[in-house]
Design an enzyme around this catalytic site. Structure first.
Site, PDB file in Angstrom:
ATOM      1  N   ASN A  10      42.115 101.743   6.799  1.00 28.55           N
ATOM      2  CA  ASN A  10      42.381 101.628   8.229  1.00 28.55           C
ATOM      3  C   ASN A  10      43.886 101.785   8.466  1.00 28.55           C
ATOM      4  O   ASN A  10      44.651 100.860   8.255  1.00 28.55           O
ATOM      5  CB  ASN A  10      41.883 100.252   8.705  1.00 28.55           C
ATOM      6  CG  ASN A  10      42.138 100.022  10.178  1.00 28.55           C
ATOM      7  OD1 ASN A  10      42.528 100.950  10.902  1.00 28.55           O
ATOM      8  ND2 ASN A  10      41.917  98.800  10.641  1.00 28.55           N
ATOM      9  N   TRP A  11      44.250 102.985   8.928  1.00 32.52           N
ATOM     10  CA  TRP A  11      45.687 103.257   9.107  1.00 32.52           C
ATOM     11  C   TRP A  11      46.228 102.682  10.422  1.00 32.52           C
ATOM     12  O   TRP A  11      47.424 102.775  10.687  1.00 32.52           O
ATOM     13  CB  TRP A  11      45.951 104.757   9.029  1.00 32.52           C
ATOM     14  CG  TRP A  11      45.781 105.315   7.638  1.00 32.52           C
ATOM     15  CD1 TRP A  11      45.560 104.596   6.500  1.00 32.52           C
ATOM     16  CD2 TRP A  11      45.821 106.693   7.240  1.00 32.52           C
ATOM     17  NE1 TRP A  11      45.459 105.448   5.425  1.00 32.52           N
ATOM     18  CE2 TRP A  11      45.617 106.733   5.844  1.00 32.52           C
ATOM     19  CE3 TRP A  11      46.015 107.904   7.926  1.00 32.52           C
ATOM     20  CZ2 TRP A  11      45.598 107.932   5.125  1.00 32.52           C
ATOM     21  CZ3 TRP A  11      45.993 109.100   7.213  1.00 32.52           C
ATOM     22  CH2 TRP A  11      45.787 109.101   5.829  1.00 32.52           C
ATOM     23  N   LYS A  12      45.342 102.173  11.258  1.00 26.82           N
ATOM     24  CA  LYS A  12      45.752 101.572  12.547  1.00 26.82           C
ATOM     25  C   LYS A  12      46.648 102.543  13.332  1.00 26.82           C
ATOM     26  O   LYS A  12      46.453 103.750  13.221  1.00 26.82           O
ATOM     27  CB  LYS A  12      46.427 100.222  12.301  1.00 26.82           C
ATOM     28  CG  LYS A  12      45.554  99.310  11.435  1.00 26.82           C
ATOM     29  CD  LYS A  12      45.993  97.875  11.409  1.00 26.82           C
ATOM     30  CE  LYS A  12      45.048  97.086  10.499  1.00 26.82           C
ATOM     31  NZ  LYS A  12      45.331  95.652  10.500  1.00 26.82           N
ATOM     32  N   HIS A  95      37.043  95.789  15.752  1.00 26.56           N
ATOM     33  CA  HIS A  95      38.125  95.216  14.930  1.00 26.56           C
ATOM     34  C   HIS A  95      38.766  94.057  15.701  1.00 26.56           C
ATOM     35  O   HIS A  95      38.877  94.110  16.928  1.00 26.56           O
ATOM     36  CB  HIS A  95      39.164  96.301  14.621  1.00 26.56           C
ATOM     37  CG  HIS A  95      40.157  95.867  13.595  1.00 26.56           C
ATOM     38  ND1 HIS A  95      41.211  95.048  13.903  1.00 26.56           N
ATOM     39  CD2 HIS A  95      40.239  96.105  12.268  1.00 26.56           C
ATOM     40  CE1 HIS A  95      41.901  94.799  12.797  1.00 26.56           C
ATOM     41  NE2 HIS A  95      41.340  95.435  11.786  1.00 26.56           N
ATOM     42  N   GLU A  97      41.706  93.237  16.167  1.00 23.38           N
ATOM     43  CA  GLU A  97      42.846  93.605  17.026  1.00 23.38           C
ATOM     44  C   GLU A  97      42.352  94.153  18.361  1.00 23.38           C
ATOM     45  O   GLU A  97      42.982  93.963  19.398  1.00 23.38           O
ATOM     46  CB  GLU A  97      43.731  94.630  16.288  1.00 23.38           C
ATOM     47  CG  GLU A  97      44.553  93.959  15.188  1.00 23.38           C
ATOM     48  CD  GLU A  97      44.890  94.836  14.001  1.00 23.38           C
ATOM     49  OE1 GLU A  97      44.758  96.072  14.095  1.00 23.38           O
ATOM     50  OE2 GLU A  97      45.292  94.270  12.959  1.00 23.38           O
ATOM     51  N   GLU A 167      36.345  90.194   8.113  1.00 24.20           N
ATOM     52  CA  GLU A 167      37.799  90.198   8.146  1.00 24.20           C
ATOM     53  C   GLU A 167      38.315  88.910   8.795  1.00 24.20           C
ATOM     54  O   GLU A 167      38.442  88.844  10.030  1.00 24.20           O
ATOM     55  CB  GLU A 167      38.300  91.399   8.955  1.00 24.20           C
ATOM     56  CG  GLU A 167      37.932  92.739   8.353  1.00 24.20           C
ATOM     57  CD  GLU A 167      38.971  93.791   8.686  1.00 24.20           C
ATOM     58  OE1 GLU A 167      39.486  94.420   7.751  1.00 24.20           O
ATOM     59  OE2 GLU A 167      39.298  93.970   9.861  1.00 24.20           O
ATOM     60  N   GLY A 173      46.907  91.408   7.750  1.00 24.22           N
ATOM     61  CA  GLY A 173      48.324  91.748   7.871  1.00 24.22           C
ATOM     62  C   GLY A 173      49.268  90.585   7.604  1.00 24.22           C
ATOM     63  O   GLY A 173      50.464  90.670   7.880  1.00 24.22           O
ATOM     64  N   SER A 213      44.498  91.715   3.951  1.00 25.35           N
ATOM     65  CA  SER A 213      45.537  91.694   2.910  1.00 25.35           C
ATOM     66  C   SER A 213      45.005  92.028   1.514  1.00 25.35           C
ATOM     67  O   SER A 213      45.476  91.482   0.520  1.00 25.35           O
ATOM     68  CB  SER A 213      46.271  90.351   2.899  1.00 25.35           C
ATOM     69  OG  SER A 213      46.930  90.146   4.137  1.00 25.35           O
ATOM     70  N   GLY A 234      44.114  97.737   5.334  1.00 27.04           N
ATOM     71  CA  GLY A 234      45.122  98.183   6.289  1.00 27.04           C
ATOM     72  C   GLY A 234      46.421  98.537   5.581  1.00 27.04           C
ATOM     73  O   GLY A 234      46.593  99.641   5.065  1.00 27.04           O
ATOM     74  N   GLY A 235      47.334  97.566   5.526  1.00 23.33           N
ATOM     75  CA  GLY A 235      48.678  97.792   4.986  1.00 23.33           C
ATOM     76  C   GLY A 235      48.726  98.556   3.671  1.00 23.33           C
ATOM     77  O   GLY A 235      49.474  99.535   3.537  1.00 23.33           O
TER      78      GLY A 235
END
Ligand code: PGA
Length: 251
Positions: A10-12, A95, A97, A167, A173, A213, A234-235
């Site tokens: 997930n590159w957001k 998600h 977010e 999640e 994150g 994470s 993600g990160g």
């Protein structure tokens, strides 16, 4: 039979379309022949640009969101049909977010999942509790409520087009990963909820991912858990060596 692990990136809201091509090229160079289902979720604007690399490298393409209507006066929105034409096979839905910053509700999430399924694509439904909910000991009730509401009106057959990502919001994150025991416990709870809602067979077949994470160091142990079929990352997915290491470790 053991399922193939799923590594979902997930590159957001990161990477312009040319930067996304550079990133995916670097990832590809670090990947050994794939032993997992590797999916990238770039921003909408980069979907077309990375498509070629995806096809050649056997990488699946996903989008981070969609609207539930086919078309019409919905300024700024993207329909599933539009995504489908770009070779998108998966769409992340709900998600945290999006729930948190864009006021997505279980009701709209449910509509989105249905539109993804109707188009023949797969939905990656995200669920997860806040730190406060965990401290109050209501994380399982919360997750069960989310799943029930998000899957209203979805048949057992349609579940073959759904993946669920657990999640925990406190782990996204933050660098604070759930322990493998915590993640396994919650993923097992999600699977048990699917048994209650549908059947043993549906629950066995559904893929449940952990996200929050996940990185090169903790991925192996998390992915080794019985009820964790993959990761939504993600990160670490923005770091070519790290994400490749995670994928290369999949058996
Ligand atoms: P993270 O994000 O790996 O950066 O915690 C995961 C996600 O939000 O899907």
């Amino acid at each position: 039979m053991q399922k193939q692990k799923i590594i979902a990136c997930n590159w957001k809201m990161n990477k312009t379309s040319s930067q996304a091509v550079t990133l995916l090229t670097e990832i590809k160079e670090n990947l050994k022949p794939l032993n997992c289902n590797f999916i990238v979720f770039p921003p909408f604007t980069a979907l077309e640009a990375v498509n070629d690399i995806c096809k050649k490298a056997n990488i699946c393409l996903g989008a981070q969101n969609c609207h539930w209507q086919e078309k019409g006066a919905f300024t700024g929105e993207i329909s599933v049909e539009m995504l489908k034409e770009l070779n998108v096979k998966y769409v992340i839905i709900g998600h945290s977010e999006r729930r948190q910053y864009f006021a997505e509700t279980d009701e709209t999430i449910n509509k989105k999942i249905k539109s993804v399924i109707n188009a023949g694509l797969k939905a990656v439904l995200c669920v997860g509790e806040t730190l406060e909910q965990r401290e109050q000991g209501i994380e399982k009730t919360h997750i069960e409520n989310q799943i029930k509401a998000d899957l209203i009106g979805i048949s057992s057959d349609d579940c073959s087009q759904i993946l669920i990502a657990y999640e925990p919001i406190w782990a996204i994150g933050t660098g604070k990963t759930a322990t493998s025991q915590q993640a396994e416990e919650m993923c097992k709870f999600i699977r048990d909820s699917i048994v209650n809602l549908y059947s043993e067979k549906t629950a066995e077949n559904i893929n449940i991912l952990y996200g929050g994470s996940m990185n090169g160091k903790n991925a192996k142990e998390l992915l080794n858990q019985k009820n964790i079929d993959g990761g939504l990352i993600g990160g670490a997915s923005l770091k070519p060596q790290e994400i490749s290491e995670i994928a290369n470790n999949c058996k």
